[in-house]
Motif scaffolding. Structure first.
Motif, PDB file in Angstrom:
ATOM      1  N   VAL A 179      32.598  19.647  62.373  1.00  0.00           N
ATOM      2  CA  VAL A 179      33.126  20.578  63.387  1.00  0.00           C
ATOM      3  C   VAL A 179      33.044  19.983  64.789  1.00  0.00           C
ATOM      4  CG1 VAL A 179      32.823  22.863  64.408  1.00  0.00           C
ATOM      5  CG2 VAL A 179      32.405  22.529  61.964  1.00  0.00           C
ATOM      6  N   GLU A 180      31.883  19.379  65.099  1.00  0.00           N
ATOM      7  CA  GLU A 180      31.638  18.943  66.486  1.00  0.00           C
ATOM      8  C   GLU A 180      32.454  17.725  66.892  1.00  0.00           C
ATOM      9  OE1 GLU A 180      29.426  19.319  64.108  1.00  0.00           O
ATOM     10  OE2 GLU A 180      28.179  17.537  63.832  1.00  0.00           O
ATOM     11  N   LEU A 234      16.902  31.677  70.271  1.00  0.00           N
ATOM     12  CA  LEU A 234      17.230  33.043  69.868  1.00  0.00           C
ATOM     13  C   LEU A 234      16.286  33.557  68.780  1.00  0.00           C
ATOM     14  CD1 LEU A 234      21.122  32.858  69.963  1.00  0.00           C
ATOM     15  CD2 LEU A 234      19.615  34.132  71.488  1.00  0.00           C
ATOM     16  N   THR A 277      18.983  24.236  71.125  1.00  0.00           N
ATOM     17  CA  THR A 277      19.417  24.975  72.308  1.00  0.00           C
ATOM     18  C   THR A 277      19.937  26.378  72.011  1.00  0.00           C
ATOM     19  OG1 THR A 277      21.612  23.985  72.130  1.00  0.00           O
ATOM     20  CG2 THR A 277      20.043  22.877  73.572  1.00  0.00           C
ATOM     21  N   VAL A 278      20.285  26.636  70.752  1.00  0.00           N
ATOM     22  CA  VAL A 278      20.828  27.964  70.435  1.00  0.00           C
ATOM     23  C   VAL A 278      19.926  28.700  69.424  1.00  0.00           C
ATOM     24  CG1 VAL A 278      22.793  29.225  69.460  1.00  0.00           C
ATOM     25  CG2 VAL A 278      23.195  27.237  70.932  1.00  0.00           C
ATOM     26  N   ALA A 283      26.505  19.437  76.198  1.00  0.00           N
ATOM     27  CA  ALA A 283      26.237  19.022  74.808  1.00  0.00           C
ATOM     28  C   ALA A 283      26.836  17.653  74.538  1.00  0.00           C
ATOM     29  CB  ALA A 283      26.817  20.047  73.838  1.00  0.00           C
ATOM     30  N   GLN A 284      27.962  17.372  75.180  1.00  0.00           N
ATOM     31  CA  GLN A 284      28.602  16.073  74.983  1.00  0.00           C
ATOM     32  C   GLN A 284      28.111  15.041  75.993  1.00  0.00           C
ATOM     33  OE1 GLN A 284      32.899  16.549  74.789  1.00  0.00           O
ATOM     34  NE2 GLN A 284      32.695  18.410  73.588  1.00  0.00           N
ATOM     35  N   PHE A 319      26.643  32.867  74.221  1.00  0.00           N
ATOM     36  CA  PHE A 319      25.212  32.680  73.946  1.00  0.00           C
ATOM     37  C   PHE A 319      24.425  33.684  74.784  1.00  0.00           C
ATOM     38  CE2 PHE A 319      27.045  28.272  73.608  1.00  0.00           C
ATOM     39  CZ  PHE A 319      27.212  28.346  72.235  1.00  0.00           C
ATOM     40  N   PRO A 343      24.402  19.205  65.276  1.00  0.00           N
ATOM     41  CA  PRO A 343      23.564  20.268  64.678  1.00  0.00           C
ATOM     42  C   PRO A 343      22.143  20.319  65.234  1.00  0.00           C
ATOM     43  CG  PRO A 343      24.866  19.201  62.990  1.00  0.00           C
ATOM     44  CD  PRO A 343      25.130  18.433  64.257  1.00  0.00           C
ATOM     45  N   GLU A 401      27.828  32.533  63.749  1.00  0.00           N
ATOM     46  CA  GLU A 401      28.998  32.284  64.608  1.00  0.00           C
ATOM     47  C   GLU A 401      28.604  31.575  65.908  1.00  0.00           C
ATOM     48  OE1 GLU A 401      31.932  32.337  63.554  1.00  0.00           O
ATOM     49  OE2 GLU A 401      33.107  33.975  64.365  1.00  0.00           O
ATOM     50  N   LEU A 402      27.393  31.895  66.417  1.00  0.00           N
ATOM     51  CA  LEU A 402      26.942  31.230  67.645  1.00  0.00           C
ATOM     52  C   LEU A 402      26.790  29.727  67.411  1.00  0.00           C
ATOM     53  CD1 LEU A 402      24.203  33.738  68.872  1.00  0.00           C
ATOM     54  CD2 LEU A 402      26.471  33.398  69.837  1.00  0.00           C
ATOM     55  N   HIS A 436      21.339  34.207  75.405  1.00  0.00           N
ATOM     56  CA  HIS A 436      20.132  33.816  76.134  1.00  0.00           C
ATOM     57  C   HIS A 436      20.471  32.927  77.335  1.00  0.00           C
ATOM     58  CE1 HIS A 436      21.186  30.659  73.396  1.00  0.00           C
ATOM     59  NE2 HIS A 436      20.280  29.839  73.869  1.00  0.00           N
ATOM     60  N   PHE A 438      28.209  24.634  78.583  1.00  0.00           N
ATOM     61  CA  PHE A 438      27.515  24.206  77.358  1.00  0.00           C
ATOM     62  C   PHE A 438      28.188  22.986  76.713  1.00  0.00           C
ATOM     63  CE2 PHE A 438      26.415  24.129  72.924  1.00  0.00           C
ATOM     64  CZ  PHE A 438      25.082  24.482  72.891  1.00  0.00           C
ATOM     65  N   THR A 443      28.359  28.000  65.089  1.00  0.00           N
ATOM     66  CA  THR A 443      29.704  27.445  64.864  1.00  0.00           C
ATOM     67  C   THR A 443      30.390  27.155  66.196  1.00  0.00           C
ATOM     68  OG1 THR A 443      29.872  28.708  62.828  1.00  0.00           O
ATOM     69  CG2 THR A 443      31.919  27.875  63.746  1.00  0.00           C
ATOM     70  N   VAL A 444      30.290  28.124  67.106  1.00  0.00           N
ATOM     71  CA  VAL A 444      30.916  27.932  68.421  1.00  0.00           C
ATOM     72  C   VAL A 444      30.265  26.751  69.143  1.00  0.00           C
ATOM     73  CG1 VAL A 444      31.175  28.953  70.712  1.00  0.00           C
ATOM     74  CG2 VAL A 444      31.748  30.279  68.703  1.00  0.00           C
ATOM     75  N   ALA A 445      28.938  26.682  69.072  1.00  0.00           N
ATOM     76  CA  ALA A 445      28.235  25.584  69.755  1.00  0.00           C
ATOM     77  C   ALA A 445      28.696  24.238  69.202  1.00  0.00           C
ATOM     78  CB  ALA A 445      26.724  25.750  69.582  1.00  0.00           C
ATOM     79  N   ARG A 446      28.876  24.175  67.891  1.00  0.00           N
ATOM     80  CA  ARG A 446      29.347  22.912  67.299  1.00  0.00           C
ATOM     81  C   ARG A 446      30.788  22.627  67.720  1.00  0.00           C
ATOM     82  NH1 ARG A 446      28.323  22.456  61.101  1.00  0.00           N
ATOM     83  NH2 ARG A 446      29.020  20.358  61.546  1.00  0.00           N
ATOM     84  N   SER A 447      31.613  23.669  67.796  1.00  0.00           N
ATOM     85  CA  SER A 447      33.005  23.446  68.219  1.00  0.00           C
ATOM     86  C   SER A 447      33.062  22.922  69.652  1.00  0.00           C
ATOM     87  CB  SER A 447      33.821  24.735  68.091  1.00  0.00           C
ATOM     88  OG  SER A 447      33.533  25.622  69.153  1.00  0.00           O
ATOM     89  N   LEU A 448      32.003  23.170  70.409  1.00  0.00           N
ATOM     90  CA  LEU A 448      31.960  22.672  71.794  1.00  0.00           C
ATOM     91  C   LEU A 448      31.441  21.234  71.847  1.00  0.00           C
ATOM     92  CD1 LEU A 448      30.570  25.928  73.415  1.00  0.00           C
ATOM     93  CD2 LEU A 448      32.828  24.937  73.819  1.00  0.00           C
ATOM     94  N   GLY A 449      31.186  20.655  70.685  1.00  0.00           N
ATOM     95  CA  GLY A 449      30.804  19.236  70.626  1.00  0.00           C
ATOM     96  C   GLY A 449      29.324  18.994  70.426  1.00  0.00           C
ATOM     97  N   ALA A 450      28.546  20.077  70.205  1.00  0.00           N
ATOM     98  CA  ALA A 450      27.087  19.892  70.059  1.00  0.00           C
ATOM     99  C   ALA A 450      26.752  19.479  68.624  1.00  0.00           C
ATOM    100  CB  ALA A 450      26.363  21.192  70.409  1.00  0.00           C
TER     101      ALA A 450
END
Lengths: 258, 386
Positions: B69-70, A177, A172-173, B99-100, B84, A166, A154-155, B86, B95, A157-164
């Motif tokens: 997704v992104e 971790l 970064t995630v 990221a963008q 997150f 893969p 899920e972490l 950490h 973030f 998935t959320v990171a990708r939804s924020l535009g990051a």
């Protein structure tokens, strides 16, 4: 509760078993002999070769194991279960058999061609590295998969939804971790490579000042009835291994929360 | 506008049947349903994590099928927030912008305004595991909104919070939604949360879109027994259509004293008109059943029921469960405690009289399988407003 406490002696028995084995070395070893051996050039060669081979083998294993473990942790693909089963291969096959398989491979046409055109393997330091690499790869993948499994998808998935992208998410995630598991896997794989004997013996042989790692040196000393020298080398190997394992435990320890 | 055009998917043995809904720009559509009804799976399909087996998702007219997704421009707040662990809160909320690769002046100001509106400013240097549930919730919202997504997907956003905090954060989200003109697709099993935040709702039952429409219409006139039960409605009685009349149709309902006249507006919007001989369910919301006694007599068109009652206390209200002595019909009534006292409740539950106004009844087709209710789905275009 008393039933649970009754298991404690079993745990202590484990300590007693290994502790008494180690303690038995004290009957044989002499400090003067230990010092003299550690000063010998042949022992230093074995130590240097062992450290070099274990480090290179571990680095190579991690290079392949990190993406492989991530794929096994995150993706469903054809052949995935076969790959998972194959990770147990070095565990269920004895190291000597694994080394024999390697030796046979390099006596076949493809193996001979590789030795001719890429690098010599049999009876060389490269063979030592390869034997250790093959032995630890499965374990490294298995441990890294556990480390990645513990990072919630899920972490990502959320990171990708924020535009990051893969790759950015992994860097970064996921990696930060899984860092502790990654380091622990590296240290344990390194310790296992350091102590590797059977496969190394088969592929690289027991050539003094060429393929003589610490475990091979122990074997040679014992074969020539040099018990004091054997014990000194065992203590050296045990010290290195325990140091690596202590480092792994330190890295695996849960951080204290205020 | 976010559009789901017949979106279907499958996860293991579970099938999510064709979902059709539209969320107009600046509006909120809540997808309601019990656990395991496919709500989260639907959200993951819209987000692009789960591949659809049929249908399309469009955002502002653009088909999202080929986009990962992104690149979809959808914000996402999952049920467990997934901050997150950490990173500090500041790194969490920044973030998306980092990221963008765009921490431009306008973006930073927008982020600052979100931080101020949610009150998380003093927490920005802390890590998520040192925060309370409400603080984490605010941070997750800010993080999702900071990159200015075209629409935002919320998966049971307040599920882990206690009731008072849930209401407080619901109001905060409502304010943010209105202020920023957010387009929101929300999935939840919480009826109050859905009613507070949404304009339109859909009800999912076992992977099927059982009903969809304007929230008040769905809550007041459920399309099927399965929807009604999910909405917490329990007062249902069987009836049969006798004949059609100029005003609607007449039904025979023995438990409510025989013949009743119902209007077409008493069914769910879009429901097909019943034909003579059709079996129906009649329902009435518990807050619309009136207590009656000599001092408060029934109106001429009301149907009276009378019998012993069981009382349960619901905070400032009482739940009065009356079993009609004549028909055996059981009705639940919710009345404010002060009003109940005028009828001798809760001290004297031995004989309680109820008045049911037929004009307040809703009707539903008497289907047994919730999957049969798919045909009653009503789709609203809502291009101009919610």
């Amino acid at each position: 509760m008393s039933g649970h406490r009754a298991t404690v002696p079993a745990a202590l028995a484990v300590l007693a078993l290994y502790g008494s084995l180690l303690a038995s070395l004290a009957w044989v070893v002499e400090p003067a002999m230990l010092g003299a051996l550690l000063g010998s050039g042949r022992v230093w060669f074995s130590l240097r070769l062992s450290l070099y081979a274990a480090t290179v083998a571990t680095a190579l294993a991690l290079l392949l194991a990190v993406p492989a473990a991530y794929a096994l942790s995150r993706h469903r693909f054809r052949g995935r279960q076969l790959v998972e089963a194959m990770l147990e291969f070095p565990l269920i096959v004895s190291p000597a058999a694994l080394g024999a398989i390697l030796l046979i491979f390099f006596s076949q046409p493809l193996g001979l061609w590789l030795q001719e055109h890429v690098t010599r393997v049999v009876f060389t330091a490269t063979g030592v590295v390869l034997a250790q690499f093959v032995t630890i790869l499965g374990v490294a993948v298995r441990m890294l998969k556990v480390a990645f499994d513990q990072v919630p998808v899920e972490l990502e998935t959320v990171a990708r939804s924020l535009g990051a992208e893969p790759r950015h998410v992994f860097r970064t995630v996921t990696l930060p971790l899984a860092r502790r598991g990654l380091v622990a896997a590296g240290v344990l794989a390194w310790a296992k490579a350091l102590g590797e004997f059977g496969a190394t013996l088969m592929v690289a042989g027991t050539m003094a000042l060429r393929t003589e790692t610490l475990p091979i040196a122990i074997h040679l000393r014992l074969a020539s009835a040099d018990v004091e020298g054997t014990v000194a080398l065992i203590l050296l190997l045990v010290g290195l291994g325990l140091g690596a394992l202590a480092l792994a435990r330190l890295l695996l320890r849960e951080p204290d929360h205020a | 506008m976010l559009e789901l055009l017949g979106v279907a998917t499958q996860a293991g043995d579970f099938r999510l049947e064709e979902i059709r809904l539209q969320v107009a720009a600046g509006c909120c559509h809540a997808v309601l349903g019990p656990s395991g009804s496919g709500k989260s799976l639907l959200l993951r399909t819209v987000l692009g994590v789960q591949a659809p087996t049929a249908g399309r998702v469009r955002l502002e007219g653009r088909d999202l099928a080929a986009l990962p997704v992104e690149r979809r421009g959808l914000g996402y707040v999952p049920q467990h927030l997934a901050l997150f662990p950490h990173l500090t809160l500041r790194q969490n909320v920044e973030f998306g912008l980092r990221a963008q690769g765009r921490v431009r002046r306008g973006d930073q100001e927008y982020l600052d305004s979100l931080v101020e509106a949610t009150g998380i400013g003093p927490l920005l240097d802390r890590r998520p595991d040192t925060l309370s549930g409400g603080e984490r919730q605010r941070a997750a919202l800010v993080r999702a909104l900071a990159p200015r997504p075209r629409a935002i997907l919320l998966d049971e956003p307040f599920a882990a919070l206690d009731t008072s905090l849930r209401r407080e954060l619901g109001l905060l989200l409502l304010e943010l939604r209105r202020r920023e003109g957010l387009t929101v697709l929300l999935v939840t099993h919480d009826l109050d949360e859905a009613y507070l935040l949404s304009d339109q709702v859909s009800v999912l039952v076992a992977g099927v879109q059982a009903q969809s429409g304007e929230k008040a219409a769905v809550f007041q006139r459920p399309a099927s027994l399965a929807v009604a039960r999910f909405l917490g409605l329990r007062n249902h009685v069987e009836a049969r259509v006798l004949k059609l009349t100029p005003e609607g149709f007449a039904v025979d309902c023995p438990a409510l004293g025989g013949r009743l006249l119902l209007g077409p507006g008493q069914g769910s919007a879009g429901a097909p008109a019943p034909a003579p001989g059709d079996a129906l369910w009649l329902g009435i919301r518990p807050e619309w059943v009136a207590l009656r006694d000599e001092a408060h007599p029934a109106r001429p068109d009301e149907r009276l029921l009378e019998g012993p009652a069981q009382i349960a206390e619901l905070g400032s209200d009482l739940l009065v469960r009356v079993r009609d002595a004549a028909s055996g019909l059981r009705l639940d009534v919710v009345v404010p405690r002060r009003q109940a006292r005028r009828f001798g409740l809760p001290e004297h539950p031995e004989r309680v009289r109820l008045g049911v106004d037929p004009r307040l009844l809703y009707w539903m087709p008497a289907e047994k399988d919730p999957r049969e209710s798919v045909g009653t789905t009503e789709i609203h275009e809502n291009k101009a407003s919610c």
